[in-house]
Design a protein around this motif. Structure first.
Motif, PDB file in Angstrom:
ATOM      1  N   LEU A 218      -7.070  -4.016  -2.344  1.00 13.69           N
ATOM      2  CA  LEU A 218      -7.220  -2.604  -2.001  1.00 13.69           C
ATOM      3  C   LEU A 218      -5.859  -1.937  -1.819  1.00 13.69           C
ATOM      4  O   LEU A 218      -5.060  -2.344  -0.979  1.00 13.69           O
ATOM      5  CB  LEU A 218      -8.048  -2.483  -0.719  1.00 13.69           C
ATOM      6  CG  LEU A 218      -8.605  -1.102  -0.361  1.00 13.69           C
ATOM      7  CD1 LEU A 218      -9.555  -0.612  -1.440  1.00 13.69           C
ATOM      8  CD2 LEU A 218      -9.318  -1.165   0.981  1.00 13.69           C
ATOM      9  N   ASP A 219      -5.609  -0.892  -2.594  1.00 10.62           N
ATOM     10  CA  ASP A 219      -4.358  -0.116  -2.490  1.00 10.62           C
ATOM     11  C   ASP A 219      -4.733   1.362  -2.493  1.00 10.62           C
ATOM     12  O   ASP A 219      -4.712   2.039  -3.514  1.00 10.62           O
ATOM     13  CB  ASP A 219      -3.432  -0.451  -3.667  1.00 10.62           C
ATOM     14  CG  ASP A 219      -2.126   0.342  -3.635  1.00 10.62           C
ATOM     15  OD1 ASP A 219      -1.833   0.972  -2.590  1.00 10.62           O
ATOM     16  OD2 ASP A 219      -1.406   0.349  -4.655  1.00 10.62           O
ATOM     17  N   ARG A 220      -5.086   1.879  -1.320  1.00 15.37           N
ATOM     18  CA  ARG A 220      -5.637   3.228  -1.221  1.00 15.37           C
ATOM     19  C   ARG A 220      -4.613   4.327  -1.467  1.00 15.37           C
ATOM     20  O   ARG A 220      -4.961   5.426  -1.895  1.00 15.37           O
ATOM     21  CB  ARG A 220      -6.278   3.427   0.159  1.00 15.37           C
ATOM     22  CG  ARG A 220      -7.567   2.650   0.352  1.00 15.37           C
ATOM     23  CD  ARG A 220      -8.019   2.697   1.795  1.00 15.37           C
ATOM     24  NE  ARG A 220      -7.132   1.921   2.662  1.00 15.37           N
ATOM     25  CZ  ARG A 220      -7.223   1.880   3.996  1.00 15.37           C
ATOM     26  NH1 ARG A 220      -8.152   2.608   4.608  1.00 15.37           N
ATOM     27  NH2 ARG A 220      -6.388   1.143   4.705  1.00 15.37           N
ATOM     28  N   ASN A 221      -3.345   4.069  -1.184  1.00 15.03           N
ATOM     29  CA  ASN A 221      -2.341   5.116  -1.397  1.00 15.03           C
ATOM     30  C   ASN A 221      -1.574   4.938  -2.701  1.00 15.03           C
ATOM     31  O   ASN A 221      -0.675   5.722  -3.018  1.00 15.03           O
ATOM     32  CB  ASN A 221      -1.370   5.190  -0.214  1.00 15.03           C
ATOM     33  CG  ASN A 221      -0.592   3.892  -0.027  1.00 15.03           C
ATOM     34  OD1 ASN A 221      -0.853   2.901  -0.711  1.00 15.03           O
ATOM     35  ND2 ASN A 221       0.349   3.890   0.905  1.00 15.03           N
ATOM     36  N   GLY A 222      -1.910   3.910  -3.464  1.00 19.05           N
ATOM     37  CA  GLY A 222      -1.320   3.721  -4.783  1.00 19.05           C
ATOM     38  C   GLY A 222       0.173   3.477  -4.794  1.00 19.05           C
ATOM     39  O   GLY A 222       0.862   3.856  -5.738  1.00 19.05           O
ATOM     40  N   ASP A 223       0.694   2.808  -3.757  1.00 23.77           N
ATOM     41  CA  ASP A 223       2.134   2.555  -3.699  1.00 23.77           C
ATOM     42  C   ASP A 223       2.537   1.237  -4.348  1.00 23.77           C
ATOM     43  O   ASP A 223       3.709   0.852  -4.314  1.00 23.77           O
ATOM     44  CB  ASP A 223       2.631   2.610  -2.255  1.00 23.77           C
ATOM     45  CG  ASP A 223       2.067   1.483  -1.395  1.00 23.77           C
ATOM     46  OD1 ASP A 223       1.170   0.744  -1.873  1.00 23.77           O
ATOM     47  OD2 ASP A 223       2.500   1.356  -0.229  1.00 23.77           O
ATOM     48  N   GLY A 224       1.565   0.539  -4.926  1.00 24.60           N
ATOM     49  CA  GLY A 224       1.879  -0.732  -5.584  1.00 24.60           C
ATOM     50  C   GLY A 224       1.776  -1.934  -4.674  1.00 24.60           C
ATOM     51  O   GLY A 224       1.945  -3.067  -5.136  1.00 24.60           O
ATOM     52  N   TYR A 225       1.521  -1.708  -3.388  1.00 26.13           N
ATOM     53  CA  TYR A 225       1.350  -2.801  -2.433  1.00 26.13           C
ATOM     54  C   TYR A 225      -0.072  -2.761  -1.875  1.00 26.13           C
ATOM     55  O   TYR A 225      -0.627  -1.681  -1.614  1.00 26.13           O
ATOM     56  CB  TYR A 225       2.334  -2.681  -1.267  1.00 26.13           C
ATOM     57  CG  TYR A 225       3.774  -2.897  -1.651  1.00 26.13           C
ATOM     58  CD1 TYR A 225       4.299  -4.179  -1.764  1.00 26.13           C
ATOM     59  CD2 TYR A 225       4.617  -1.814  -1.898  1.00 26.13           C
ATOM     60  CE1 TYR A 225       5.624  -4.373  -2.118  1.00 26.13           C
ATOM     61  CE2 TYR A 225       5.941  -2.002  -2.247  1.00 26.13           C
ATOM     62  CZ  TYR A 225       6.433  -3.288  -2.357  1.00 26.13           C
ATOM     63  OH  TYR A 225       7.754  -3.477  -2.710  1.00 26.13           O
ATOM     64  N   ALA A 226      -0.636  -3.933  -1.690  1.00 24.20           N
ATOM     65  CA  ALA A 226      -1.956  -4.008  -1.073  1.00 24.20           C
ATOM     66  C   ALA A 226      -1.899  -3.438   0.336  1.00 24.20           C
ATOM     67  O   ALA A 226      -0.899  -3.622   1.050  1.00 24.20           O
ATOM     68  CB  ALA A 226      -2.435  -5.457  -1.043  1.00 24.20           C
ATOM     69  N   ASP A 227      -2.946  -2.738   0.747  1.00 16.90           N
ATOM     70  CA  ASP A 227      -2.984  -2.186   2.103  1.00 16.90           C
ATOM     71  C   ASP A 227      -2.860  -3.283   3.155  1.00 16.90           C
ATOM     72  O   ASP A 227      -2.336  -3.039   4.249  1.00 16.90           O
ATOM     73  CB  ASP A 227      -4.299  -1.428   2.331  1.00 16.90           C
ATOM     74  CG  ASP A 227      -4.376  -0.160   1.497  1.00 16.90           C
ATOM     75  OD1 ASP A 227      -3.337   0.252   0.941  1.00 16.90           O
ATOM     76  OD2 ASP A 227      -5.472   0.412   1.405  1.00 16.90           O
ATOM     77  N   ALA A 228      -3.350  -4.478   2.832  1.00 16.47           N
ATOM     78  CA  ALA A 228      -3.305  -5.588   3.784  1.00 16.47           C
ATOM     79  C   ALA A 228      -1.947  -6.285   3.828  1.00 16.47           C
ATOM     80  O   ALA A 228      -1.725  -7.160   4.672  1.00 16.47           O
ATOM     81  CB  ALA A 228      -4.391  -6.612   3.440  1.00 16.47           C
ATOM     82  N   ASP A 229      -1.028  -5.887   2.946  1.00 17.25           N
ATOM     83  CA  ASP A 229       0.319  -6.463   2.922  1.00 17.25           C
ATOM     84  C   ASP A 229       1.215  -5.636   3.846  1.00 17.25           C
ATOM     85  O   ASP A 229       1.966  -4.768   3.412  1.00 17.25           O
ATOM     86  CB  ASP A 229       0.850  -6.457   1.486  1.00 17.25           C
ATOM     87  CG  ASP A 229       2.210  -7.113   1.360  1.00 17.25           C
ATOM     88  OD1 ASP A 229       2.662  -7.749   2.341  1.00 17.25           O
ATOM     89  OD2 ASP A 229       2.820  -6.992   0.279  1.00 17.25           O
ATOM     90  N   ASN A 230       1.122  -5.928   5.133  1.00 16.55           N
ATOM     91  CA  ASN A 230       1.787  -5.086   6.129  1.00 16.55           C
ATOM     92  C   ASN A 230       3.311  -5.111   6.043  1.00 16.55           C
ATOM     93  O   ASN A 230       3.972  -4.142   6.408  1.00 16.55           O
ATOM     94  CB  ASN A 230       1.355  -5.500   7.536  1.00 16.55           C
ATOM     95  CG  ASN A 230      -0.150  -5.428   7.716  1.00 16.55           C
ATOM     96  OD1 ASN A 230      -0.810  -6.441   7.868  1.00 16.55           O
ATOM     97  ND2 ASN A 230      -0.710  -4.234   7.690  1.00 16.55           N
ATOM     98  N   ASP A 231       3.886  -6.234   5.602  1.00 20.28           N
ATOM     99  CA  ASP A 231       5.351  -6.293   5.521  1.00 20.28           C
ATOM    100  C   ASP A 231       5.876  -5.987   4.117  1.00 20.28           C
ATOM    101  O   ASP A 231       7.076  -6.092   3.867  1.00 20.28           O
ATOM    102  CB  ASP A 231       5.865  -7.653   5.988  1.00 20.28           C
ATOM    103  CG  ASP A 231       5.247  -8.816   5.217  1.00 20.28           C
ATOM    104  OD1 ASP A 231       4.484  -8.553   4.251  1.00 20.28           O
ATOM    105  OD2 ASP A 231       5.499  -9.975   5.580  1.00 20.28           O
ATOM    106  N   LYS A 232       4.965  -5.601   3.216  1.00 19.30           N
ATOM    107  CA  LYS A 232       5.342  -5.156   1.872  1.00 19.30           C
ATOM    108  C   LYS A 232       6.239  -6.155   1.144  1.00 19.30           C
ATOM    109  O   LYS A 232       7.226  -5.783   0.498  1.00 19.30           O
ATOM    110  CB  LYS A 232       6.047  -3.787   1.929  1.00 19.30           C
ATOM    111  CG  LYS A 232       5.285  -2.701   2.664  1.00 19.30           C
ATOM    112  CD  LYS A 232       3.964  -2.372   2.013  1.00 19.30           C
ATOM    113  CE  LYS A 232       3.246  -1.241   2.719  1.00 19.30           C
ATOM    114  NZ  LYS A 232       1.884  -1.014   2.193  1.00 19.30           N
TER     115      LYS A 232
END
Length: 242
Positions: A89-103
């Motif tokens: 899930l990437d709701r803001n489309g930044d290329g990182y999963a929403d669950a990847d808190n430390d990017k």
């Protein structure tokens, strides 16, 4: 002449009586049809709402990789369902999963001792173990609220990532979804919203699959409309099926 007028009046009265009887019958039929249409409409609305809610739940469960509640040791049905936020899930489309808190491109790879990073035992505000109490573990690092610390990482790294919990539960007549906000600052940064109204029952049962790699639940939802129409719908869902 008088006799003819008398006969005409009698005929008129008979005709009026027949018309009244016919109209009464038609009124009863129309009332029944309206009542039947109302029941069918209410049933259709309940079915639609239940289908949308179950599809929302299915998207989260089948997209997730971790079933959090009910616990593996739970016997019987629970009134709450929690899974980890789907890694795709990437709701803001930044290329990182929403669950990847430390990017860093890897989801849930660097967990703190409090795996949900919310300052509570298990999932904060949720009765994880089904004992009727929320957050009653021995410490905030009691990640399944069972009174032991065995599930906490032995040696957490920086703890810059955490498990983002998606929770479904009922309050009153509403089924609620608790969803982490985009780019949350900790596990308490979430939004609660209703996904179904007129809910009279919500139950989740963990399915014994005989395979420890498979996590499945049966979700049952019962709705009762204002007019008294009631329906129950259920789905069997497998974690990670999507």
């Amino acid at each position: 002449m008088n006799a003819q007028r008398g006969i005409a009046l009698v005929e008129l009265l008979v005709a009026a009586l027949i018309a009244a009887l016919v109209l009464g019958s038609l009124t009863a039929v129309l009332t029944g049809l309206r009542r039947s249409d109302s029941v069918l409409s209410e049933r259709a609305l309940l079915q639609r709402d239940a289908r949308l809610a179950l599809e929302r739940i299915a998207a989260m469960v089948e997209g997730s990789t971790r079933l959090m509640v009910p616990l593996e040791v739970t016997a019987g049905a629970r009134d709450v369902l929690a899974v980890a936020l789907p890694p795709g899930l990437d709701r803001n489309g930044d290329g990182y999963a929403d669950a990847d808190n430390d990017k860093n491109g890897i989801v849930d790879d660097d967990l703190p001792a409090d795996e949900t990073n919310d300052g509570g035992a298990g999932i904060i505000g949720i009765d994880d173990d089904g004992d009727g109490l929320a957050d009653n573990g021995i410490a905030f690092t009691d990640n399944d609220e069972n009174g032991t610390l065995g599930s906490a990482p032995v040696a957490p790294k920086k703890g810059a990532d955490w498990i983002d919990a998606v929770v479904f539960y009922r309050v009153g007549s509403q089924l609620l979804e608790r969803l982490p906000n985009i780019a949350p600052f900790n596990g308490n940064d979430y939004t609660v919203r209703p996904i179904a109204d007129n809910v009279t029952a919500f139950s989740v049962t963990r399915v014994a699959t005989g395979n420890r790699r498979l996590r499945e639940v049966t979700v049952q939802l019962t709705l009762t409309g204002p007019g008294g129409e009631t329906g129950s719908w259920s789905r069997r869902l497998r974690v990670g099926a999507r």
